[in-house]
Each structure stands twice: as structure tokens, then as C-alpha cells.
Design an enzyme around this catalytic site. Structure first.
Site: not given
Ligand code: ZN
Length: 278
Positions: A2-3
Site C-alpha cells: 500500500p502506498e
């Protein structure tokens, strides 16, 4: 992994299902994730109400009415989802939050690179997790002038500079590749060689890409929740990332996407429209 846009999406989803609700208990199914859970985590959260949820870099900050902030990092594979009424927690549901209204929210993390901490809200920004973090890329106070100032001091490639969390947080490998491509900047160009105009275009591109991803995530999240109540990530469509040997997506360009390694991370760029100046 996840960014920033995914974490922002998760945060917005959490606001809907957790903010304003009281925690009855927090059930831990292991002693640790990447690190041990903070001491007395359940005792300190039990009976408190989550009054505000926000994101800082890739951290989720859940502020409670007891003055403690529950900090969550999703690591590589962390996910938060609501358990249906009859469901038993799954194998990787390491933490289950029982809410006063009977709902159960699970933190699921197969690879266990995620972690949690519990800290007084008053000192959260001085904590080991947050104290060295740079500007939020979407924050208004990061002006083009300040951004240019940060870059002009960096005598190293723009790609690695943008990944330095002490300057700007949460851009991440994918979004940096995309923003550099959109701004026609070579990833190996020294950050200090960029003109003020280039810095401005780069910041605008990065923001546009992040906003677009957050928007896509938001709508996907909504659709996804209608199906099974989960808060999930969305599928990306990228212009340059992971497109090695593919045709450049820029209409006016007939270049071919190349992959190089910078500081151990893959960089994708178009040698035809992202030219080095120095
Ligand atoms: Zn190109």
C-alpha cells in the site's frame, strides 16, 4: 504494497466505520506483527471512543477520547475489514476490534510487515515513527517554491530524492516513476539541476497522480464494500510503471519504456521523452 493513495483510501473508509464509535475490547491473536504490540494495548483502548482518524505519510492515526493515539502501519499486506456477524476471524486476522454496537473489525496481515503503536496524542509527532517525516505531498503549505528549495539542495538523482521520506513523504516508487514520466524528467537527473519551472510541473504532476489514485480508490472501495464489507485496494492503471519494453503512452512519442535499477528499486522511464540535461 500500500502506498499513500491506498492508505488514504483505507483511512477514509475507517472514518466511516470506526470514527465516533466506542471500543469494547481489542482481541490479539498473536504477540507481535513486525514488532511486538505495545504494552497494555487492549487495556488502554478498552472503553475508549475513536474520535478522529487521520493519515500522516503511510501511518493511520486513530485518536481516542482517552488521549491515546492508536498508530497503524499496514506494512506490505495489511488490510482492515469488517467481519460478518457469524464469521470466525480468519487465519491472518491478527487483531479484532470489538465495537460497542456489536460489530467486529479485523486487521489482517498475511506477511506481518505491518505494526502498531499506542502513544499519547500530545507527543505523537515527536515519536520515533513521525518525527523525521518530511512534507505531505498534498499539503497546501508545500508550495512550489519550497519544493524547488528542497530539490536544489539535493546533489543526487531526482528519483532517489523523491523517495527520501525526510523531504516529502509517501510518494513511493510507483508514483515517483509516473510523476517523472508525466513531467518529462529523466530519473537519473540530479535533483539540484532541475529548473524552478520543472520543479513546479513535477509537484503538480505528483499531486494530480495521487489525487487520481485516491479518487479511483475511493470509488472502488465503495463498490467493494457493497459486496463483502471489506476495505480494499484498487487496481492501478499506470502510464510507465511495470511497462518495460512497451511503447511509451505519450501520444507524440515513439519511445520504448526502459527499466533501470536505482538504489535497489526498479525505475521505469522513456529514454525518448525523458531526456537528461546534464
Ligand atoms: Zn516517451
Amino acid at each position: 504494497m500500500p502506498e499513500l493513495p491506498e492508505v488514504e483510501t483505507v483511512c477514509r473508509g475507517l472514518v466511516q466505520i470506526l470514527q465516533g464509535y466506542q471500543i469494547n475490547k481489542v482481541e490479539l491473536h498473536r504477540l507481535d506483527l513486525r514488532y511486538p504490540f505495545p504494552p497494555l494495548m487492549n487495556e488502554r483502548l478498552q472503553g475508549t471512543k475513536i474520535i478522529e482518524i487521520e493519515r500522516r505519510a503511510k501511518y493511520i492515526l486513530m485518536h481516542t477520547d482517552s488521549g491515546y493515539t492508536w498508530l497503524i502501519h499496514l506494512g506490505m499486506s495489511g488490510r482492515i475489514h469488517e467481519l460478518t456477524t457469524a464469521a470466525m476471524p480468519g487465519k491472518h486476522d491478527h487483531v479484532v476490534i470489538h465495537l460497542q454496537d456489536g460489530r467486529r473489525i479485523a486487521y489482517n496481515d498475511p506477511r506481518r510487515f505491518g505494526y502498531m503503536d499506542l502513544l499519547p496524542r500530545s507527543s505523537i509527532h515527536q515519536s520515533i515513527h513521525l518525527r523525521n517525516l518530511g512534507f505531505e505531498p498534498l499539503a497546501f503549505h508545500l508550495t512550489a517554491e519550497i519544493f524547488y528549495g528542497l530539490l536544489s539542495k539535493a546533489k543526487r538523482p531526482i528519483k532517489t530524492t523523491l523517495l527520501d521520506q525526510r523531504l516529502v513523504v509517501g510518494l513511493g516508487n510507483i508514483y515517483v516513476c509516473e510523476a517523472l514520466w508525466q513531467s518529462k524528467i529523466h530519473p537519473e537527473e540530479n535533483a539540484c539541476n532541475l529548473t524552478k519551472e520543472q520543479a513546479e510541473i513535477l509537484l503538480e504532476s505528483a499531486r494530480e497522480i495521487l489525487q487520481k489514485a485516491i479518487k479511483a480508490g475511493g470509488s472502488t472501495l465503495k463498490d467493494y464494500r457493497q459486496v463483502n464489507g471489506e476495505l480494499g485496494y484498487f487496481q492501478h492503471t499506470f502510464s510507465v510503471y511495470d511497462r518495460e519494453a512497451g511503447a511509451c503512452q505519450r501520444l507524440s512519442c515513439n519511445g520504448t519504456i526502459k527499466r533501470i535499477s536505482q538504489s535497489g528499486r526498479s525505475t521505469f522511464y522513456c529514454p525518448n521523452c525523458q531526456r537528461r540535461q546534464s
